[in-house]
Each structure stands twice: as structure tokens, then as C-alpha cells.
Scaffold this active site. Structure first.
Site, PDB file in Angstrom:
ATOM      1  N   ARG A  21      -3.777 -10.159   4.773  1.00 42.93           N
ATOM      2  CA  ARG A  21      -4.178 -10.197   3.357  1.00 42.93           C
ATOM      3  C   ARG A  21      -3.019  -9.662   2.520  1.00 42.93           C
ATOM      4  NH1 ARG A  21      -6.381  -6.817  -0.433  1.00 42.93           N
ATOM      5  NH2 ARG A  21      -7.938  -7.727  -1.814  1.00 42.93           N
ATOM      6  N   LYS A  71       0.798  -1.231   0.000  1.00 41.70           N
ATOM      7  CA  LYS A  71       0.000   0.000   0.000  1.00 41.70           C
ATOM      8  C   LYS A  71       0.831   1.282   0.000  1.00 41.70           C
ATOM      9  CE  LYS A  71      -4.461  -1.788   1.126  1.00 41.70           C
ATOM     10  NZ  LYS A  71      -5.438  -2.138   2.129  1.00 41.70           N
TER      11      LYS A  71
HETATM   12  N1  HH2 Z   1      -7.529  -3.799   0.610  1.00 47.25           N
HETATM   13  C1  HH2 Z   1      -7.869  -3.842  -0.690  1.00 47.25           C
HETATM   14  C2  HH2 Z   1      -8.959  -4.611  -1.109  1.00 47.25           C
HETATM   15  N2  HH2 Z   1      -9.659  -5.376  -0.238  1.00 47.25           N
HETATM   16  N3  HH2 Z   1     -10.018  -6.140   1.967  1.00 47.25           N
HETATM   17  C3  HH2 Z   1      -9.705  -6.117   3.270  1.00 47.25           C
HETATM   18  N4  HH2 Z   1     -10.398  -6.853   4.156  1.00 47.25           N
HETATM   19  N5  HH2 Z   1      -8.666  -5.353   3.753  1.00 47.25           N
HETATM   20  C4  HH2 Z   1      -7.918  -4.554   2.926  1.00 47.25           C
HETATM   21  O1  HH2 Z   1      -7.010  -3.853   3.419  1.00 47.25           O
HETATM   22  C5  HH2 Z   1      -8.233  -4.558   1.521  1.00 47.25           C
HETATM   23  C6  HH2 Z   1      -9.324  -5.366   1.071  1.00 47.25           C
HETATM   24  C7  HH2 Z   1      -7.084  -3.043  -1.679  1.00 47.25           C
HETATM   25  O2  HH2 Z   1      -6.035  -3.796  -2.202  1.00 47.25           O
HETATM   26  P1  HH2 Z   1      -6.052  -4.584  -3.608  1.00 47.25           P
HETATM   27  O3  HH2 Z   1      -7.081  -5.676  -3.620  1.00 47.25           O
HETATM   28  O4  HH2 Z   1      -4.691  -5.055  -3.924  1.00 47.25           O
HETATM   29  O5  HH2 Z   1      -6.373  -3.461  -4.660  1.00 47.25           O
HETATM   30  P2  HH2 Z   1      -7.660  -3.024  -5.497  1.00 47.25           P
HETATM   31  O6  HH2 Z   1      -8.710  -2.540  -4.544  1.00 47.25           O
HETATM   32  O7  HH2 Z   1      -7.131  -1.933  -6.395  1.00 47.25           O
HETATM   33  O8  HH2 Z   1      -8.153  -4.231  -6.261  1.00 47.25           O
END
Ligand code: HH2
Length: 289
Positions: A265, A230
């Protein structure tokens, strides 16, 4: 009483060791891996790699919340992206627990029907009133993550205004969501809280939340953190490319483990698995010795 198991639709995950949730984004626009696993075949190959690296759970998402302002997708398109992948993982890797990263009850319901056992809702059930009922009926495990606003602005700074007590505000907004989930019939042991690192939070807010994680743990639910790659890690380390932020991710995860988080995660599963298992062995030794 500390929760020792995370109950979900198909069983229970023991929380007596760190649990690694591998990220599988079936999206064109996710902030660090968008577009890489769009076809079902590519996504299933990625799932296989995540399992081989030691993931306990695979979190399948079909809608990005990227900080640059995500484009919301409809339930039909989101379902088209994630459902074949969820069904494929359930068929090929029956030992692996699948969670669906969605804020939509339609998608959650169909995913639970196709083999998912956990619903990971980054809005903590704020955006779809049917979500608690769908999860309760399926006996799903749930992740209730703190955020503010809608899908397109929750990872921006649009709503990132806090007073002196960031964690107090986060808990003030998150705990009523957990109460509502319990009132809808979701068991306490099925609920995991996530303070939402980087969601409606500037770097200083994410750091405050991580530094005071024991206060979140004290609420009595198991705690998940999602620090992987992040923006705050980039700001602290000067690493601009998200995919190269694995070392910063490891540092934050190990601290979160020491402060009581149990579920992590991540995109880089092997790094998290090794680092957290070693850190856990040291913590256990300290407690037993
Ligand atoms: N962060 C993201 C998405 N889902 N779910 C939980 N429970 N906690 C988190 O911190 C979290 C999440 C964002 O990361 P990512 O899936 O890599 O990116 P994007 O939202 O661009 O798909």
C-alpha cells in the site's frame, strides 16, 4: 498452502507477482497528503494518475488515523467523501479494483454497493461487530490490519507496549480476528493480513515486525504491508517531510517482498511498481535458476 489468488467481490487478483495498492485519501487531515484530493474531481484525477503509474488496486479512505491524534468522522460524512469517488473510479476504470479503507460497516456496505470489491479495515473488525457479516454477504476481499485502540489513538504510542516477542503478540491478536472472519463466512482466500506498520508501534516494533515478516506469512494468508512515508522511515533516514520518504519506502517494500509480502500500500505508485517488479524478477530468477 500459499494463497495464489486474492478473492474479492468482483473476481480474483493473482498473487504471482507484487500487487501495488495506490492510496487515495479523501480527507482534510491525512498525515502526508491530507486536503489534496478533497473534491471528487481532484480525487478522480488522482485515481487516473495512480492507474497510469501501475496501481492494481486503489484504496479510497475518508477518515485519517494520523499519528498526531486523528479526528474521528461520522459514517454520513465519511460516506459523503468516499462514495462518489468509488462510484466514479468503478465507472471510469472498470479494470481497476477498488478497496475502501474504513472501520465502519455502514460505509463498507454502501461502498461495496457502489463498486468497491475489498474492505480494508485498520481495526481488523474490532470496532464494528457488523463488519464480518457485511463483508461475507458481499463476498468482499478483506484486509485485516493489526492495531490497538480506537481511530484517534491507534497510530499513536498510547498502546505501544510489547514484551520480547512483538510479532508473536501481533499474531496473537490478529489471528483470532481472521478466525472470526472465517467463521462469519468470509473465505480464507479473501483474507489478507497486515501487521500494521506504525500502528500502536514505535520504530523498533515496526522494524521487528518487518524483520520477522516470514512468521506472519507462515500463518497461511496473503500479507500486505503499508510502510509508505511512515514515521519510522523518517527516524531512520532523517527525512522529516513525509512526501520525501519515497526512497526509504522503497527499501522497506523490497525487503518485505523478499520476506513474503505480496501486496504493497503506497502513495508513490510508480516508484513501488518499478522497484518491486525489478526485485521480483531477481527473486524469480534466483528460484528458477
Ligand atoms: N496505513 C494507513 C492507513 N490505512 N491500511 C492498511 N491496510 N495498512 C496500513 O499500513 C495503513 C492503512 C495510514 O496511512 P495514510 O492513509 O497515508 O494516512 P492517514 O491515516 O493519515 O490517512
Amino acid at each position: 498452502m500459499r494463497t495464489l489468488h486474492w478473492i474479492h467481490a468482483l473476481g480474483a487478483i493473482p498473487l504471482e507477482r507484487p500487487i501495488v495498492m495506490g492510496i487515495l485519501n479523501v480527507t482534510p487531515d491525512s498525515f502526508s497528503d491530507g486536503g489534496r484530493f478533497l473534491s471528487t474531481d481532484d480525487a478522480l484525477r488522482r485515481a487516473e494518475a495512480l492507474v497510469a503509474e501501475g496501481a492494481d488496486i486503489i484504496d479510497v479512505g475518508g477518515e485519517s488515523t494520523r499519528p498526531q491524534g486523528a479526528t474521528p468522522v461520522g459514517a454520513a460524512e465519511e460516506g459523503r467523501r468516499v462514495l462518489p469517488v468509488i462510484a466514479g473510479i468503478a465507472r471510469r476504470f472498470p479494470e481497476t479494483v477498488v478497496s475502501v479503507d474504513t472501520v465502519k460497516s455502514d460505509v463498507a456496505e454502501r461502498a461495496l454497493g457502489d463498486g468497491a470489491a475489498i474492505v480494508n479495515d485498520v481495526s481488523a473488525f474490532r470496532l464494528d461487530a457488523r463488519m464480518p457479516d457485511v463483508c461475507a454477504r458481499a463476498g468482499a476481499g478483506v484486509v485485516l490490519m493489526h492495531s490497538r485502540g480506537g481511530v484517534s489513538d491507534m497510530a499513536t504510542f498510547e498502546h505501544a507496549s510489547y514484551g520480547d516477542d512483538v510479532v508473536g503478540e501481533v499474531l496473537g491478536e490478529l489471528l483470532p480476528r481472521a478466525d472470526a472472519a472465517e467463521r462469519a463466512g468470509i473465505r480464507r482466500e479473501a483474507i489478507v493480513l497486515d501487521p500494521g506498520i506504525g500502528f500502536s508501534k514505535r520504530s523498533e516494533h515496526s522494524l521487528a515486525v518487518l524483520a520477522e515478516l516470514p512468521r506472519v506469512v507462515e500463518a497461511g494468508y496473503a500479507v500486505l504491508v503499508g510502510v509508505s512515508r511512515k514515521r519510522f522511515l523518517g527516524e531512520l533516514t532523517g527525512v522529516r517531510e513525509p512526501a520525501e520518504r519515497v526512497h526509504g519506502t522503497t527499501g522497506a517494500n523490497v525487503m518485505a517482498l523478499a520476506f513474503g509480502a505480496r501486496i504493497f500500500r503506497v502513495h508513490d505508485v510508480a516508484a513501488a511498481r518499478h522497484a518491486l517488479d525489478v526485485a521480483w524478477a531477481i527473486l524469480q530468477h534466483e528460484q528458477n535458476g
